[in-house]
Design a protein around this motif. Structure first.
Motif, PDB file in Angstrom:
ATOM      1  N   MET A 154      -0.667  -1.596  28.926  1.00 18.95           N
ATOM      2  CA  MET A 154      -1.086  -0.858  27.589  1.00 18.95           C
ATOM      3  C   MET A 154      -2.258  -1.485  26.833  1.00 18.95           C
ATOM      4  SD  MET A 154       2.449  -0.404  25.920  1.00 18.95           S
ATOM      5  CE  MET A 154       2.220   0.190  24.313  1.00 18.95           C
TER       6      MET A 154
ATOM      7  N   SER B 266      10.584  10.294  24.411  1.00 20.40           N
ATOM      8  CA  SER B 266      10.054   8.889  23.931  1.00 20.40           C
ATOM      9  C   SER B 266       8.942   8.871  22.768  1.00 20.40           C
ATOM     10  CB  SER B 266       9.322   8.167  25.142  1.00 20.40           C
ATOM     11  OG  SER B 266      10.218   8.038  26.093  1.00 20.40           O
ATOM     12  N   PHE B 267       8.240  10.170  23.045  1.00 16.35           N
ATOM     13  CA  PHE B 267       6.949  10.310  22.183  1.00 16.35           C
ATOM     14  C   PHE B 267       7.429  11.138  20.620  1.00 16.35           C
ATOM     15  CE2 PHE B 267       3.117  12.484  20.224  1.00 16.35           C
ATOM     16  CZ  PHE B 267       2.312  11.435  20.288  1.00 16.35           C
TER      17      PHE B 267
ATOM     18  N   PHE C 241       9.207  11.695  28.717  1.00 22.92           N
ATOM     19  CA  PHE C 241       7.980  11.476  27.968  1.00 22.92           C
ATOM     20  C   PHE C 241       8.052  12.041  26.599  1.00 22.92           C
ATOM     21  CE2 PHE C 241       3.773  12.738  26.241  1.00 22.92           C
ATOM     22  CZ  PHE C 241       3.003  12.026  26.486  1.00 22.92           C
ATOM     23  N   LEU C 242       8.502  13.250  26.562  1.00 24.74           N
ATOM     24  CA  LEU C 242       8.575  14.124  25.302  1.00 24.74           C
ATOM     25  C   LEU C 242       9.594  13.121  24.291  1.00 24.74           C
ATOM     26  CD1 LEU C 242       8.135  16.542  23.324  1.00 24.74           C
ATOM     27  CD2 LEU C 242       9.550  17.743  24.402  1.00 24.74           C
TER      28      LEU C 242
ATOM     29  N   GLY D 134      -5.849   0.506  27.404  1.00 20.25           N
ATOM     30  CA  GLY D 134      -6.220   1.865  26.441  1.00 20.25           C
ATOM     31  C   GLY D 134      -6.319   3.148  27.346  1.00 20.25           C
ATOM     32  N   LYS D 135      -5.396   3.259  27.952  1.00 22.85           N
ATOM     33  CA  LYS D 135      -5.138   4.427  29.203  1.00 22.85           C
ATOM     34  C   LYS D 135      -4.090   5.287  28.657  1.00 22.85           C
ATOM     35  CE  LYS D 135      -8.657   2.863  31.471  1.00 22.85           C
ATOM     36  NZ  LYS D 135     -10.213   3.484  31.437  1.00 22.85           N
ATOM     37  N   GLY D 136      -4.003   6.517  29.408  1.00 26.80           N
ATOM     38  CA  GLY D 136      -2.959   7.329  28.893  1.00 26.80           C
ATOM     39  C   GLY D 136      -1.538   6.905  29.751  1.00 26.80           C
ATOM     40  N   PHE D 137      -0.455   7.705  29.326  1.00 28.38           N
ATOM     41  CA  PHE D 137       0.825   7.154  29.838  1.00 28.38           C
ATOM     42  C   PHE D 137       0.921   7.022  31.142  1.00 28.38           C
ATOM     43  CE2 PHE D 137       5.475   7.556  30.193  1.00 28.38           C
ATOM     44  CZ  PHE D 137       5.726   6.684  28.980  1.00 28.38           C
ATOM     45  N   ARG D 138       0.514   7.803  32.172  1.00 29.93           N
ATOM     46  CA  ARG D 138       0.634   7.811  33.488  1.00 29.93           C
ATOM     47  C   ARG D 138      -0.302   6.476  34.170  1.00 29.93           C
ATOM     48  NH1 ARG D 138       2.121  12.104  37.468  1.00 29.93           N
ATOM     49  NH2 ARG D 138       2.813  13.451  35.653  1.00 29.93           N
TER      50      ARG D 138
ATOM     51  N   TYR E  14      10.468  13.061  34.425  1.00 28.69           N
ATOM     52  CA  TYR E  14       9.355  12.222  33.763  1.00 28.69           C
ATOM     53  C   TYR E  14       8.914  13.140  32.423  1.00 28.69           C
ATOM     54  CZ  TYR E  14       4.672  10.756  32.970  1.00 28.69           C
ATOM     55  OH  TYR E  14       3.417  10.190  32.517  1.00 28.69           O
ATOM     56  N   LYS E  15       8.679  14.264  32.712  1.00 27.15           N
ATOM     57  CA  LYS E  15       8.281  14.925  31.574  1.00 27.15           C
ATOM     58  C   LYS E  15       9.004  15.124  30.166  1.00 27.15           C
ATOM     59  CE  LYS E  15       9.400  19.857  33.001  1.00 27.15           C
ATOM     60  NZ  LYS E  15      10.693  19.337  34.078  1.00 27.15           N
TER      61      LYS E  15
ATOM     62  N   ARG F  59      -8.815  -4.487  21.245  1.00 28.79           N
ATOM     63  CA  ARG F  59      -7.640  -3.412  21.204  1.00 28.79           C
ATOM     64  C   ARG F  59      -6.620  -3.785  20.406  1.00 28.79           C
ATOM     65  NH1 ARG F  59      -6.663   0.830  23.222  1.00 28.79           N
ATOM     66  NH2 ARG F  59      -4.477   0.344  23.580  1.00 28.79           N
TER      67      ARG F  59
ATOM     68  N   LEU G 260      -6.756   8.810  23.685  1.00 26.29           N
ATOM     69  CA  LEU G 260      -5.557   8.582  23.019  1.00 26.29           C
ATOM     70  C   LEU G 260      -5.216   8.873  21.613  1.00 26.29           C
ATOM     71  CD1 LEU G 260      -5.210   4.618  23.995  1.00 26.29           C
ATOM     72  CD2 LEU G 260      -4.417   6.642  25.322  1.00 26.29           C
TER      73      LEU G 260
ATOM     74  N   GLU H  93      -2.054  14.728  27.442  1.00 28.94           N
ATOM     75  CA  GLU H  93      -0.695  14.458  27.700  1.00 28.94           C
ATOM     76  C   GLU H  93       0.314  14.840  26.664  1.00 28.94           C
ATOM     77  OE1 GLU H  93      -0.613  10.546  30.628  1.00 28.94           O
ATOM     78  OE2 GLU H  93      -1.261  10.224  28.607  1.00 28.94           O
TER      79      GLU H  93
ATOM     80  N   VAL I  75       7.599   1.971  24.787  1.00 24.89           N
ATOM     81  CA  VAL I  75       7.064   2.840  23.907  1.00 24.89           C
ATOM     82  C   VAL I  75       7.919   3.482  22.707  1.00 24.89           C
ATOM     83  CG1 VAL I  75       5.336   3.686  25.557  1.00 24.89           C
ATOM     84  CG2 VAL I  75       7.594   4.952  25.367  1.00 24.89           C
TER      85      VAL I  75
ATOM     86  N   PHE J 190       1.278   4.346  20.763  1.00 20.32           N
ATOM     87  CA  PHE J 190       1.691   5.197  21.844  1.00 20.32           C
ATOM     88  C   PHE J 190       0.578   5.434  23.050  1.00 20.32           C
ATOM     89  CE2 PHE J 190       3.775   7.998  24.643  1.00 20.32           C
ATOM     90  CZ  PHE J 190       5.364   7.861  24.319  1.00 20.32           C
ATOM     91  N   PRO J 191       0.742   4.838  24.286  1.00 18.50           N
ATOM     92  CA  PRO J 191      -0.342   5.046  25.156  1.00 18.50           C
ATOM     93  C   PRO J 191      -0.227   6.693  25.614  1.00 18.50           C
ATOM     94  CG  PRO J 191       1.417   3.947  25.909  1.00 18.50           C
ATOM     95  CD  PRO J 191       2.007   4.312  24.625  1.00 18.50           C
ATOM     96  N   ALA J 192      -0.599   7.452  25.063  1.00 17.56           N
ATOM     97  CA  ALA J 192      -0.732   8.758  25.385  1.00 17.56           C
ATOM     98  C   ALA J 192      -1.993   9.647  25.100  1.00 17.56           C
ATOM     99  CB  ALA J 192       0.449   9.574  25.147  1.00 17.56           C
ATOM    100  N   THR J 193      -2.656  10.186  26.066  1.00 12.45           N
ATOM    101  CA  THR J 193      -3.897  10.720  25.641  1.00 12.45           C
ATOM    102  C   THR J 193      -3.480  12.212  24.979  1.00 12.45           C
ATOM    103  OG1 THR J 193      -3.871  12.142  27.827  1.00 12.45           O
ATOM    104  CG2 THR J 193      -4.947   9.822  27.668  1.00 12.45           C
TER     105      THR J 193
END
Lengths: 252, 257
Positions: B200, B148-149, B145-146, B203-207, B141-142, B257, A140, A100, B24, A94-97
Motif C-alpha cells: 500500500m 470492502s469499499f 471489493f465492493l 500508492g497504486k490501485g487495489f489490483r 473478487y468484484k 505517502r 487513488l 476501480e 482495507v 483505501f488503495p483503489a483508483t
C-alpha cells in the motif's frame, strides 16, 4: 396530460426503532423524471425513509412498491443507485483508483462468477465522462478533494445505468463553491438524462431552488408538492420549531 | 526442504490475498485473533492425537463465524469482538496445554513454524485449502471489493453482504490454519498483514497493490525459508523478519505517502 410512470409508491408506511416511531403513516409516490428533495429536522426520519426505499430497512407497517413490485420481491436493485452520506475520511486510505471504484457500480448488474465485459467498461467510461472524473481515472480516490470524490461516487452510481438516483446529504464536507457546481450537475442529470433523483438535505434554500418537488418529513408527512407553494414560514415552523424565520436571498 | 518450499510458496500467495481484504476493512487483527484460536485447535489436536491442522481449521472457522455474527449484531464493537476471541482462545489453549502436561517440541513448531516437520500430507492439505481460498477470491473478487469499499452501497445493490463477510472470515480462518506448519500460529497474522501494508505504500490501485503484496510475500517466504535452512532458525520468525525489512524499505522509498 398523462402522468409519468410511478417508480416508487409508499402506502401507510411506518417504522419503529426500539419502540420509538421514526416514521408514521407515510404515503407518497415518486414518478419518472421527478427531482424530489426531502427535508426535515435531524432525527425526523429522512435517512430511515431512504433506507426503507433501498430495502436496507423493512417497514414495521405499510407497503413499499418499486417499479410496480413489492419491495421484498424487487430483485433489479441496479435500477436504483445510492450515494450515501459519507464521512469524508473513510475512503482516504483505501488503495483503489477512481476507475476501480466507479466500476464497482456495475457489480449490481452482474451475477456471481460473471466478470466485467466490454459493455460494462463502456458504461463505466460513460459514467465517468458524465460525472466529469475521466481525467482522474488512475488517481487513488483518497487523493481527490471532497467535491471530486463525491463526483466519483455519483459516477459509480451512474455506472449501473439506474433509473433512480438517491443521494443522502451529498454535500457534507464539500466547500460552498464546489456545492454550487455539484447542484448544477445534479440538475443537468435530471433535465438532460431524465434521471429520477431523490435528494435528502438539511439545506432548505438549496431544496427550494434546485428541486421540482419537495417532501417535508418530521416523522410524518408535513407537506409534499412544489417548493414555491409549500415552503412557507408556517410549514418551516412545523418542521423545525417556532424559532424559524424565512429570509429570501440570492447568494450561495 | 522441497516440501517446505511447496507449502511456503502456496501460503505466500494466499496469505496476502486474504490479508488485503482484512487490512482495507481495518480488520488486520482478525488474522492474529484467528491464529490464536487455531492455537487452541492445535492444542486440542495434540491432546487427542489427531492432525492438529484439522482441529485448528474446525475451531478457527467456528470462531470466525461467531466473530462475524457478533460484529453483525452490533451488540459489541468490532475490535472488542476481536479482543474477546483473541484472549479467550489463548486462555482455552493454555488450559488444554496444561492438561496435556505442558509444552513439547511439536507444539513449539506450531507456534513459530518449522520446515523440518512438513509432511507430504501437510503439503496436500495446504495445496487443497489454498486452492479453495484462491478460487473463492478469484470468482468473488468484484463483490468482495465492493463490500470492502462500501458495505452500505453493496447492500443497497442487492449484494449479500452478510454472506460475503462470512466468506471472508471463513477464508481467513482457512488461510491461517493452512499456514501454521510453516509460519506458526504466532506469526501468520504478520504474513497476512505486513506484505499488504508494504504494498500500500506504493500508492497504486487495489489490483496492483494486491499483486505487489503477493510478490513481497513470496520474497519473504523464499528468503525466510532459505535463512531458516542455512542458519537453523525458526521459519516463521525468519519469514516475518524479511517481510518487516521489505516494509521498512517500502516506507523509506515512499516517505511522503
Amino acid at each position: 396530460m398523462q402522468l409519468a410512470e410511478t417508480y416508487i409508491e409508499l402506502n401507510n408506511v411506518s417504522f419503529k426503532y426500539d419502540k420509538v416511531n421514526v416514521i408514521e403513516n407515510l404515503t407518497f409516490t415518486v414518478r419518472r423524471g421527478e427531482y424530489l428533495g426531502i427535508i426535515g429536522p435531524n432525527g425526523g426520519g429522512k435517512t430511515t425513509l431512504i433506507r426503507i426505499i433501498l430495502g436496507l430497512l423493512h417497514p414495521t407497517m405499510g407497503s413499499v412498491q418499486l417499479f410496480g413490485k413489492e419491495s421484498h420481491d424487487f430483485k433489479e436493485r441496479y435500477r436504483i443507485s445510492y450515494v450515501p452520506q459519507h464521512s469524508t475520511q473513510s475512503e482516504l486510505g483505501f488503495p483503489a483508483t477512481v476507475f476501480e471504484v466507479v466500476r464497482s457500480g456495475r457489480v449490481a448488474r452482474l451475477g456471481f462468477f460473471q466478470s466485467f465485459s466490454r459493455k460494462d467498461n463502456d458504461a463505466v467510461l460513460k459514467a465517468m465522462e458524465v460525472a466529469g472524473v475521466t481525467e482522474h481515472r488512475n488517481t487513488l480516490v483518497g487523493k481527490l478533494s471532497g467535491g471530486e470524490r463525491q463526483r466519483v461516487f455519483i459516477a459509480r452510481a451512474l455506472a449501473s445505468e439506474p433509473e433512480i438516483l438517491i443521494l443522502d446529504e451529498p454535500t457534507v464536507g464539500i466547500d460552498i463553491g464546489a456545492q454550487k457546481t455539484f447542484y448544477e450537475f445534479l440538475t443537468s442529470l435530471n433535465r438532460k438524462h431524465n434521471l429520477t433523483i431523490i435528494f435528502v438535505s438539511h439545506d432548505v434554500g438549496v431544496i427550494s431552488k434546485e428541486v421540482k418537488t419537495v417532501l417535508c418529513l418530521n416523522h410524518n408527512l408535513v407537506c409534499h408538492g412544489f417548493p414555491e407553494d409549500l415552503l412557507s414560514e408556517s410549514v418551516l415552523k412545523e418542521l423545525y420549531g417556532e424559532n424559524v424565520a424565512k429570509i429570501k436571498h440570492q447568494h450561495v | 526442504m522441497v516440501r517446505a518450499f511447496e507449502a511456503g510458496i502456496t501460503i505466500g500467495v494466499v496469505a496476502p490475498m486474504i490479508g488485503m481484504f482484512l487490512v482495507v476493512r481495518r480488520y488486520s487483527l482478525m488474522a492474529d485473533t484467528l491464529a490464536h484460536v487455531s492455537l487452541a485447535g492445535v492444542a486440542v489436536g495434540l491432546l487427542f492425537s489427531f492432525n492438529p491442522i484439522f482441529s485448528a481449521i474446525a475451531l478457527s472457522v467456528c470462531a470466525g463465524v461467531g466473530m462475524e455474527s457478533l460484529r453483525g449484531s452490533k451488540r459489541i464493537f468490532g475490535e472488542s469482538v476481536l479482543a474477546l476471541f483473541l484472549s479467550g482462545s489463548l486462555a482455552v489453549a493454555v488450559v488444554i496445554i496444561s492438561i496435556a502436561k505442558g509444552f513439547n517440541s511439536s507444539l513449539f513448531s506450531y507456534l513459530f513454524g518449522s520446515i523440518s516437520t512438513v509432511s507430504p500430507s501437510d503439503v496436500w492439505i495446504v495445496l487443497s485449502l489454498a486452492l479453495i481460498v484462491f478460487l473463492n477470491i478469484f470468482f468473488l473478487y468484484k463483490e468482495l471489493f465492493l463490500v470492502s469499499f462500501d458495505e452500505e452501497v453493496a447492500q443497497a445493490s442487492g449484494v449479500p453482504v452478510r454472506r460475503l463477510n462470512l466468506v471472508i472470515v471463513v477464508l481467513a480462518a482457512l488461510a491461517v490454519s493452512l499456514s501454521i506448519r510453516i509460519v506458526g500460529v504466532l506469526l501468520i497474522g504478520a504474513l497476512m498483514v505486513i506484505p499488504v501494508i508494504s504494498g500500500m505504500q506504493y500508492g497504486k490501485g487495489f489490483r496492483t497493490t494486491l499483486f505487489i503484496s503477493i510478490i513481497f510475500s513470496l520474497i519473504s517466504v523464499i528468503v525466510g525459508l532459505f535463512s531458516s535452512y542455512y542458519f537453523d532458525i525458526a521459519s516463521g520468525g525468519a519469514i516475518v523478519a524479511v517481510a518487516l525489512i521489505i516494509f521498512i524499505l517500502s516506507l523509506a522509498i515512499n516517505p511522503k505517502r
